[in-house]
Design an enzyme around this catalytic site. Structure first.
Site, PDB file in Angstrom:
ATOM      1  N   SER A 181       0.826  -1.196   0.000  1.00 37.11           N
ATOM      2  CA  SER A 181       0.000   0.000   0.000  1.00 37.11           C
ATOM      3  C   SER A 181       0.870   1.260   0.000  1.00 37.11           C
ATOM      4  CB  SER A 181      -0.952  -0.035   1.195  1.00 37.11           C
ATOM      5  OG  SER A 181      -1.916   0.991   1.099  1.00 37.11           O
ATOM      6  N   ASP A 305      -8.139  -2.978  -7.251  1.00 38.52           N
ATOM      7  CA  ASP A 305      -7.629  -2.704  -5.913  1.00 38.52           C
ATOM      8  C   ASP A 305      -8.681  -1.968  -5.088  1.00 38.52           C
ATOM      9  OD1 ASP A 305      -4.858  -2.342  -4.266  1.00 38.52           O
ATOM     10  OD2 ASP A 305      -6.137  -0.580  -4.033  1.00 38.52           O
ATOM     11  N   HIS A 373      -6.630  -5.669  -1.386  1.00 37.32           N
ATOM     12  CA  HIS A 373      -5.614  -4.630  -1.222  1.00 37.32           C
ATOM     13  C   HIS A 373      -4.524  -5.207  -0.326  1.00 37.32           C
ATOM     14  CE1 HIS A 373      -3.869  -0.643  -1.140  1.00 37.32           C
ATOM     15  NE2 HIS A 373      -3.868  -0.640   0.177  1.00 37.32           N
TER      16      HIS A 373
END
Length: 427
Positions: A181, A305, A373
């Site tokens: 991330s 995502d 994610h």
């Protein structure tokens, strides 16, 4: 000392030793927990978390054939781009080591179990804690006499590297810089810099997990100051019109620009990239920086995502009436128009990666069609019996094939909803 007292003392020794494991009956596997290490000389670098606390990392030592190999993993956790959000963040685990858990579970790519992490299990594995709010990129501070905030992500990165070099990183034979991330974005920002710290004969590569944050821009040919063959080839071969968010605003552009300004992070961006664009702040987006990264790179990302779906394509500001709420919670509830928008986002991501896919021989990618994610840190998505697969290859196998040059590793999934192996993790 009587027997009972001896048992108590022995138990305390076991509990305070590092690392330690807990057996989880539900999954019948050991959970490796690794203690936090504060960077003792961080002040010499001026390296502080948002609140002024010392930065930290977790290190689990390698062994056997992996004793001289190193894997560093940037922690993720979003960003802050104004004083209020950064001040709020400074009183949480995202802005202060004082609020962080002192023990972290190492799983997925950080696991020390050969059956769960076959290629990296015996490496030295490091989790770098995230407490600056700008993907380890800032170098400034805010002090108005009442509020003091440190934006020192770049210095945190430097302090941690210098703390690890004498612990063996400086003699690494193999090294992999990774992140998830916001940590995946950090990998794009620091990949070549990481290489510069290591011996010339070290095999260094970088991996971004869920860090390919897309700039949904209106397609055009202006904005390039210097000619770059591959970047121009990319522009000439893109056949779609890149979109902004669903309200036609550049939400993430504005967000990142404010973040770069507040944190003083512009100098962290790839210089070759910033020298080539009329709008150098765009180099915060991986699609612009990627052509200029010299170190071998692997991109692991979902074409759907979840973070980008919820914050870049359909940010809350773009959907005040909540028309997308059901679709965000359950892709099966999306209307045909919403599905077409999602498929368009996937096409845009693949278009942004077109040159990387077709013309880069040293790099790798794994773009699946799962609503997820970050997929490298959790065991069920990294390497397990029911892990997501593209052409029967797990994420761990694809990344291992790429790192060790066993075979070409560029996997792109078919469009949703074709993949029945997905772990769709919404929320």
């Amino acid at each position: 000392m009587n027997v009972n007292a001896a048992i108590v003392v022995y138990g305390l020794v076991l509990l305070t030793s590092t690392p330690w494991c807990i057996c989880s009956p539900a999954v019948r596997e050991e959970r490796l927990l690794v203690n936090m290490t504060l960077v003792q000389n961080a002040s010499a670098f001026g390296a502080y978390c948002l609140d002024g606390s010392s930065p930290a990392y977790h290190l689990h030592r390698g062994f056997g054939a992996g004793a001289q190999n190193w894997l560093l993993q940037f922690e993720g956790g979003g960003w802050c781009n104004d004083i209020k959000s950064c001040l709020d963040r400074s009183t949480t685990k995202r802005g202060s080591t004082n609020f962080m858990t002192k023990w972290e579970v190492f799983s997925g790519i950080l696991s020390n179990n050969a059956s769960l992490n076959p290629d990296f299990y015996n490496w030295n594995r490091v989790k770098i804690r995230y407490c600056d709010g700008a993907s380890f990129a800032g170098d400034s501070k805010f002090d108005n006499g009442t509020i003091l905030l440190y934006f020192r992500g770049q210095r945190i990165w430097q302090a941690i590297i210098h703390d690890l070099l004498p612990k063996g990183l400086g003699h690494a034979r193999k090294a992999l810089l990774s992140g998830c991330s916001a940590g995946g974005l950090s990998t794009f920002l620091h990949c070549d810099n990481f290489t510069s710290y290591l011996p010339k004969n070290t095999s260094v590569k970088c991996l971004s997990d869920a860090g390919f944050f897309l700039d949904e821009y209106a397609f055009c040919l202006f904005g390039i100051k210097t000619f770059d063959f591959f970047f121009m080839l990319h522009l000439m071969t893109v056949s779609v019109i890149f979109r902004r968010d669903v309200s036609l605003n550049y939400t993430m552009r504005s967000f990142y620009q404010n973040m770069l300004f507040l944190h003083g992070a512009g100098h962290t961006l790839n210089k070759n990239c910033t020298d080539s664009l009329l709008h150098p702040q765009l180099c915060i987006f991986p699609q612009y920086a990627l052509p200029y990264i010299q170190t071998p790179f692997f991109i692991l990302n979902s074409a759907y995502d979840v973070y980008q779906f919820h914050h870049i394509l359909v940010p809350p500001s773009a959907d005040p009436r909540g028309h997308w709420n059901h679709c965000k919670l359950n892709p099966a509830a999306c209307t045909p128009l919403q599905l077409r928008t999602l498929q368009g986002f996937r096409r845009d991501m693949l278009a942004a990666l077109r040159v990387f896919y077709y013309y880069s021989r040293r790099d790798g990618m794994y773009i699946n069609s799962c609503f997820a994610h970050c997929q490298s840190e959790t065991q069920d998505t990294w390497f397990a019996v029911d892990s997501p697969r593209i052409r029967n290859k797990t994420i761990a196998e694809a990344i291992g094939d790429w790192y060790f040059s066993r075979r070409v590793s560029k996997e792109v999934d078919c469009a949703y909803p074709c993949d029945s192996t997905c772990h769709n993790i919404i929320g």
